[in-house]
Enzyme design. Structure first.
Site, PDB file in Angstrom:
ATOM      1  N   SER A  22      33.188  55.374  17.601  1.00 44.40           N
ATOM      2  CA  SER A  22      32.773  54.455  18.665  1.00 44.40           C
ATOM      3  C   SER A  22      33.368  54.780  20.038  1.00 44.40           C
ATOM      4  O   SER A  22      32.637  54.737  21.036  1.00 44.40           O
ATOM      5  CB  SER A  22      33.086  53.008  18.276  1.00 44.40           C
ATOM      6  OG  SER A  22      32.275  52.631  17.184  1.00 44.40           O
ATOM      7  N   LYS A  72      35.119  42.086   9.915  1.00 38.00           N
ATOM      8  CA  LYS A  72      33.860  41.440  10.325  1.00 38.00           C
ATOM      9  C   LYS A  72      33.683  40.019   9.788  1.00 38.00           C
ATOM     10  O   LYS A  72      33.110  39.173  10.451  1.00 38.00           O
ATOM     11  CB  LYS A  72      32.665  42.286   9.857  1.00 38.00           C
ATOM     12  CG  LYS A  72      32.574  43.638  10.519  1.00 38.00           C
ATOM     13  CD  LYS A  72      31.319  44.356  10.052  1.00 38.00           C
ATOM     14  CE  LYS A  72      31.371  45.822  10.433  1.00 38.00           C
ATOM     15  NZ  LYS A  72      30.136  46.532  10.097  1.00 38.00           N
ATOM     16  N   GLY A 139      28.414  43.742   1.824  1.00 36.44           N
ATOM     17  CA  GLY A 139      28.346  43.227   3.193  1.00 36.44           C
ATOM     18  C   GLY A 139      27.229  43.852   4.018  1.00 36.44           C
ATOM     19  O   GLY A 139      26.506  43.156   4.738  1.00 36.44           O
TER      20      GLY A 139
HETATM   21  P1  ATR Z   1      29.794  47.215   2.161  1.00 36.29           P
HETATM   22  O1  ATR Z   1      30.419  46.203   3.082  1.00 36.29           O
HETATM   23  O2  ATR Z   1      29.895  48.617   2.663  1.00 36.29           O
HETATM   24  O3  ATR Z   1      28.408  46.869   1.785  1.00 36.29           O
HETATM   25  P2  ATR Z   1      30.932  46.202  -0.288  1.00 36.29           P
HETATM   26  O4  ATR Z   1      30.704  44.827   0.201  1.00 36.29           O
HETATM   27  O5  ATR Z   1      32.246  46.539  -0.886  1.00 36.29           O
HETATM   28  O6  ATR Z   1      30.722  47.261   0.868  1.00 36.29           O
HETATM   29  O7  ATR Z   1      29.755  46.572  -1.324  1.00 36.29           O
HETATM   30  C1  ATR Z   1      29.734  47.786  -1.974  1.00 36.29           C
HETATM   31  C2  ATR Z   1      28.391  48.002  -2.636  1.00 36.29           C
HETATM   32  O8  ATR Z   1      28.415  49.316  -3.227  1.00 36.29           O
HETATM   33  C3  ATR Z   1      28.072  47.035  -3.760  1.00 36.29           C
HETATM   34  O9  ATR Z   1      26.686  46.843  -3.813  1.00 36.29           O
HETATM   35  C4  ATR Z   1      28.563  47.805  -5.004  1.00 36.29           C
HETATM   36  O10 ATR Z   1      27.957  47.443  -6.227  1.00 36.29           O
HETATM   37  P3  ATR Z   1      28.651  46.336  -7.177  1.00 36.29           P
HETATM   38  O11 ATR Z   1      28.332  45.013  -6.569  1.00 36.29           O
HETATM   39  O12 ATR Z   1      28.010  46.524  -8.508  1.00 36.29           O
HETATM   40  O13 ATR Z   1      30.125  46.638  -7.189  1.00 36.29           O
HETATM   41  C5  ATR Z   1      28.153  49.203  -4.628  1.00 36.29           C
HETATM   42  N1  ATR Z   1      28.895  50.216  -5.371  1.00 36.29           N
HETATM   43  C6  ATR Z   1      30.166  50.597  -5.179  1.00 36.29           C
HETATM   44  N2  ATR Z   1      30.507  51.562  -6.046  1.00 36.29           N
HETATM   45  C7  ATR Z   1      29.421  51.794  -6.831  1.00 36.29           C
HETATM   46  C8  ATR Z   1      29.131  52.667  -7.924  1.00 36.29           C
HETATM   47  N3  ATR Z   1      30.034  53.517  -8.395  1.00 36.29           N
HETATM   48  N4  ATR Z   1      27.900  52.622  -8.466  1.00 36.29           N
HETATM   49  C9  ATR Z   1      26.973  51.769  -7.994  1.00 36.29           C
HETATM   50  N5  ATR Z   1      27.180  50.922  -6.975  1.00 36.29           N
HETATM   51  C10 ATR Z   1      28.382  50.933  -6.393  1.00 36.29           C
END
Ligand code: ATR
Length: 309
Positions: A22, A72, A139
Site C-alpha cells: 500500500s 478490520k 472475512g
Molecule cells: P479471510 O479473512 O482471508 O477470508 P479467514 O476468515 O481466516 O480468512 O477464512 C479462511 C477461509 O479459507 C475459510 O473459508 C477456510 O475454510 P474453513 O472455514 O473450512 O476453515 C478456508 N481455508 C483455510 N485453509 C483451508 C484448507 N486447507 N482447505 C480449504 N479451505 C481452507
C-alpha cells in the site's frame, strides 16, 4: 511547507505489516497528482493497541488510514468510529477517514468488495445478473458475498466447512433480502462450478503453506469408468467441462499465480484474474474517499508490479 514536513498524513495499520504494498501504491498515486504534501506509511499495530494508535493518529492530524489483518473487525468493537452502512453490515472496515481534525469524527468504510467488483469490470467481466460462485466463507468472502448479494446476483457460497457457508449465506440473504443466496460444502463442487458464470476464490489455498493446493484438489474426482485415466487427466477434464468460457478470479495477490488459476487456465479457456487489481482498486477507492480525487489505477498498478519485480 519549507521545513519538509508533510501536512497530509495517511497510512496503513496491520500486524504483521512488512509486506504491505500500500505505501508504494498510494505514494505513486499522490505523486502522479502532484500532491507532494501527502505521505503514506505502514505501521505495525497489534490489535490490543488499535484504539490507542487510532487516537494518536487523530491527535497527529492524520487524514486517513487503511486497516488490514487483523484489525478490520476489531475497529468496530472499539466504538471509536462511525461505520457506513456497508461496512457495518460486513462487520469489517478497511478505510478510516478523519474528519474535522483532532476533535472531529472518524468515519469507517470497506472498499475491499467494491475493489473486487472493479477488478472484474477492469478485466472485462460484466457481473450484472450473473450467477456467482464464491469459494470460502471467511472475512474476505463475507464482504464480497454481501456486495454481490446487495447487487441482486444469484450466489452460491461453498466452503470446506459447510456449516460456515450455510450460516454466511443465511446472513447475507437476511441482510440483503436476496432470496437467491445459498451455502454448502465441497460435495457438489463440480456441479456448483458448472452452474456458475463467475467464480471467486477467497480461501487461503494457494498461499503460504497451502501454496501447492488448489480448490480442485479438494473436490472429489468421482469414478474413472474407463480405468485408464490418471487423476490429473480426470481433474483437467472436469475443469474443462465446468469452467470453459467463464471468469475465474482468485483474490490472492501473489504475483506467481495460484495453482487454482494455473490449473484453470491450462485446462480450459477462461478469463483469469488474480488479486492484484483488487488490491489496486480497494486502494484507489480509499484514496477517493480521503481526497475526493480519482487516482490513476494504472499508475498504482505499475507501482505494484515494479515493487514485485
Ligand atoms: P479471510 O479473512 O482471508 O477470508 P479467514 O476468515 O481466516 O480468512 O477464512 C479462511 C477461509 O479459507 C475459510 O473459508 C477456510 O475454510 P474453513 O472455514 O473450512 O476453515 C478456508 N481455508 C483455510 N485453509 C483451508 C484448507 N486447507 N482447505 C480449504 N479451505 C481452507
Amino acid at each position: 511547507m519549507g521545513n519538509g514536513m508533510k501536512n497530509c498524513k495517511f497510512g496503513v495499520f496491520g500486524y504483521p505489516i512488512t509486506h504491505s504494498l500500500s505505501p508504494i501504491m498510494q505514494t505513486a498515486a499522490f505523486d502522479a497528482l502532484g500532491m507532494s504534501n501527502c505521505e503514506y506509511k505502514a505501521y505495525a499495530v497489534e490489535p490490543g493497541n488499535l484504539m490507542e494508535e487510532v487516537l494518536k493518529a487523530q491527535a497527529e492530524n492524520f487524514c486517513g488510514l487503511n486497516l488490514t489483518i487483523p484489525l478490520k473487525e476489531k475497529i468496530i468493537e472499539t466504538g471509536l468510529i462511525i461505520p457506513d452502512d456497508f461496512s457495518k453490515k460486513a462487520g469489517a472496515v478497511n478505510t478510516l477517514h478523519f474528519k474535522g481534525g483532532k476533535d472531529g469524527e472518524i468515519y469507517g468504510y470497506n472498499t475491499d468488495a467494491k475493489g473486487a467488483a472493479k477488478a472484474l469490470e477492469y478485466a472485462g467481466c460484466d457481473t450484472f445478473g450473473k450467477k456467482i460462485l464464491i469459494i470460502g466463507a471467511g472475512g474476505a468472502s463475507k464482504s464480497i458475498s454481501l456486495y454481490f448479494g446487495e447487487a441482486g446476483n444469484s450466489l452460491k457460497i461453498i466452503n470446506r466447512t459447510a456449516e460456515k457457508a450455510q450460516r454466511l449465506a443465511e446472513e447475507i440473504a437476511e441482510k440483503t433480502g436476496n432470496v437467491n443466496v445459498f451455502g454448502g460444502g465441497f460435495e457438489s463442487g463440480w456441479d456448483d462450478l458448472k452452474e456458475a458464470d463467475v467464480i471467486i476464490q477467497t480461501t487461503e489455498l494457494g498461499m503460504g503453506k497451502y501454496e501447492d493446493v488448489s480448490v480442485f484438489d479438494q473436490l472429489s474426482l468421482g469414478k474413472d469408468e474407463t480405468n485408464n485415466k490418471t487423476k490429473d487427466e480426470m481433474k483437467d477434464e472436469l475443469i474443462r467441462e465446468c469452467l470453459e468460457n467463464k471468469t475465474v478470479f482468485d483474490i490472492v495477490y501473489n504475483p506467481e499465480e495460484t495453482k487454482f488459476l494455473r490449473e484453470a487456465k491450462a485446462a480450459a479457456n477462461v478469463r483469469a484474474l488474480n488479486g492484484m487489481m483488487m488490491l489496486v482498486f480497494q486502494g484507489a477507492l480509499s484514496f477517493e474517499i480521503w481526497t475526493g480525487k480519482k487516482p490513476d489505477a494504472n499508475v498504482m498498478k505499475e507501482a505494484v508490479l515494479e515493487a514485485l519485480r
